[in-house]
Design a protein around this motif. Structure first.
Motif, PDB file in Angstrom:
ATOM      1  N   ARG A 303      58.459  47.745  55.091  1.00  0.00           N
ATOM      2  CA  ARG A 303      58.494  49.171  54.755  1.00  0.00           C
ATOM      3  C   ARG A 303      58.451  49.355  53.237  1.00  0.00           C
ATOM      4  N   GLN A 304      59.139  48.465  52.517  1.00  0.00           N
ATOM      5  CA  GLN A 304      59.113  48.551  51.049  1.00  0.00           C
ATOM      6  C   GLN A 304      57.713  48.273  50.501  1.00  0.00           C
ATOM      7  N   LYS A 306      54.934  49.005  51.929  1.00  0.00           N
ATOM      8  CA  LYS A 306      54.121  50.193  52.214  1.00  0.00           C
ATOM      9  C   LYS A 306      54.520  51.390  51.347  1.00  0.00           C
ATOM     10  N   GLU A 307      55.823  51.594  51.206  1.00  0.00           N
ATOM     11  CA  GLU A 307      56.309  52.792  50.522  1.00  0.00           C
ATOM     12  C   GLU A 307      56.649  52.563  49.054  1.00  0.00           C
ATOM     13  N   LYS A 308      56.706  51.310  48.625  1.00  0.00           N
ATOM     14  CA  LYS A 308      57.108  50.908  47.271  1.00  0.00           C
ATOM     15  C   LYS A 308      58.620  51.072  47.100  1.00  0.00           C
ATOM     16  N   THR A 309      59.133  50.354  46.140  1.00  0.00           N
ATOM     17  CA  THR A 309      60.573  50.326  45.911  1.00  0.00           C
ATOM     18  C   THR A 309      60.947  51.198  44.717  1.00  0.00           C
ATOM     19  N   LYS A 310      62.225  51.504  44.614  1.00  0.00           N
ATOM     20  CA  LYS A 310      62.695  52.333  43.506  1.00  0.00           C
ATOM     21  C   LYS A 310      62.805  51.537  42.210  1.00  0.00           C
ATOM     22  N   THR A 360      60.848  51.863  38.994  1.00  0.00           N
ATOM     23  CA  THR A 360      59.453  51.462  39.176  1.00  0.00           C
ATOM     24  C   THR A 360      58.488  52.212  38.263  1.00  0.00           C
TER      25      THR A 360
END
Length: 396
Positions: A303-304, A306-310, A360
């Protein structure tokens, strides 16, 4: 250029970062007395008494490794082997790597992950031609790793699978630097030019049978790690040191060398609160494993992706005094956007280097930022890692 005061301050901090208490209760490698006889300054590290440096200065030792080669005692690391027809299945139930895709005697850097995708440790797994997996993981996580592997193995076997685990009592030495191949070749009959980075073979080394030689290391240089029968550890060290190219090196130069190479130190740069995506270690996850989504914490990690991390791990270069672990990272408006996890003056570049985590949006190369060092705000920039080009050997 780094001034004398900056170098001195770093040396003092480095010396203080290890415990210098009594060594009576600490574990000792087979080279403990040898280190003392060679002038090694012994400190506590991960429950072991280890040399932080020898008679040469930290910077001299660092540069010698880059220009010639150095010998490091890494016998404190956890060596293990997994056997049984389901050994690959067992190991893949614990890590993110594609072990099944490895050829005989090929290894890979991988990660133990937990159900939340957090990194429990980093390790090297080698698929040997002798019917077992050879594993090397960190000394600081040895108790945790061994307990985790034993607990999961019991569940694995209870489900009817065939695998067994053995922890090895063996010495482990790393010979690192541009002349490492020439030095080691004098003691083996195998042609080391046919052994690429992250491949391994069992050889007789300077007359010592049963040594596993793996082309890898923690410095960014070409080099080897040699697992040696424990009773022959001193003998092998003495044989290697007969060559004038080789000098002993300790934890101090090992740390600055790995930082120049952009390599993580477990407990500083990665831990159970960081995921492979946040740590910029996505490449350790095998494509097949990603597609199957069958490693611990896969749902969160995928999921990270796909959605990218903070936040993400980045390299930093800064002016002024050297930065160190826990130094706040700020944006140009003075807002805290992250924290340094490792930092030192680079002996090769003569500039301050570091790595850490930032929000990020500030992770793009060349982004100007600030760091707070001893209550002073100094300029920094997000920089490419490795800071010093790596020289891993590939067969041409």
């Amino acid at each position: 250029m780094l001034g004398f005061r900056a170098r001195l301050a770093y040396a003092v901090r480095l010396h203080r970062s290890y415990s210098h208490g009594g060594t009576e209760s600490l574990k000792k490698t087979a080279l403990y007395e040898f280190h003392q006889s060679e002038g090694g300054r012994m400190v506590e590290f991960a429950g072991w008494s280890m040399p932080v440096q020898y008679k040469d200065s930290h910077i001299s030792s660092h540069l010698h490794t880059r220009q010639h080669c150095s010998l490091f005692d890494v016998s404190h690391m956890l060596q293990s082997k997994v056997t049984g027809k389901d050994r690959v299945k067992f190991m893949e139930s614990l890590i993110v790597g594609d072990v099944a895709g490895l050829k005989d005697n090929q290894g890979t850097l991988s990660l133990f992950t937990n159900d939340k995708g957090g990194i429990m440790d980093d390790l090297i797994v080698t698929q040997t031609s002798a019917g077992y997996l050879y594993i090397v993981s960190n000394a600081g996580c040895a108790d945790k790793d061994s307990a985790h592997m034993k607990e999961q193995l019991a569940k694995f076997k209870a489900a009817g699978n065939d695998a067994d685990l053995e922890f090895l009592e063996a010495g482990l030495m790393a010979l690192q630097g541009p002349s490492a191949t020439r030095v080691l070749q004098e003691g083996v009959s195998d042609d080391l030019h046919k052994l690429p980075f992250m491949w391994s073979a069992v050889m007789t080394v300077f007359g010592i049978q049963g040594c596993r030689v793996t082309r890898c290391g923690y410095t960014g240089e070409d080099g080897f790690e040699v697992s040696v029968p424990i009773q022959h550890t001193v003998e092998l060290a003495e044989a290697l040191l007969k060559n004038s190219e080789v000098k002993l090196a300790g934890l101090g130069s090992r740390d600055s060398l790995r930082l120049e190479a952009g390599l993580c130190l477990y407990g500083n740069d990665i831990d159970e609160t960081t995921t492979p995506v946040e740590a910029s270690l996505l490449w350790t996850i095998g494509k097949r494993r990603r597609a199957a989504a069958d490693f611990p914490g896969a749902a969160i990690v995928l999921r990270q992706i796909k959605e990218k991390t903070k936040r993400k791990r980045v390299g930093l270069m800064s002016s002024g005094p050297p930065v160190r672990q826990h130094t706040p990272i700020l944006n140009l408006d003075g807002k805290v956007i992250g924290e340094v996890t490792s930092g030192c003056p680079s002996p090769c570049l003569k500039e301050n280097i570091a790595m850490g985590y930032v929000d990020t949006e500030y992770g793009k190369l060349g982004t100007p930022i600030k760091v707070e060092v001893r209550k002073k705000i100094v300029d920094a920039v997000v920089a490419k890692m490795p800071f010093v080009s790596t020289k891993y050997y590939t067969v041409k």
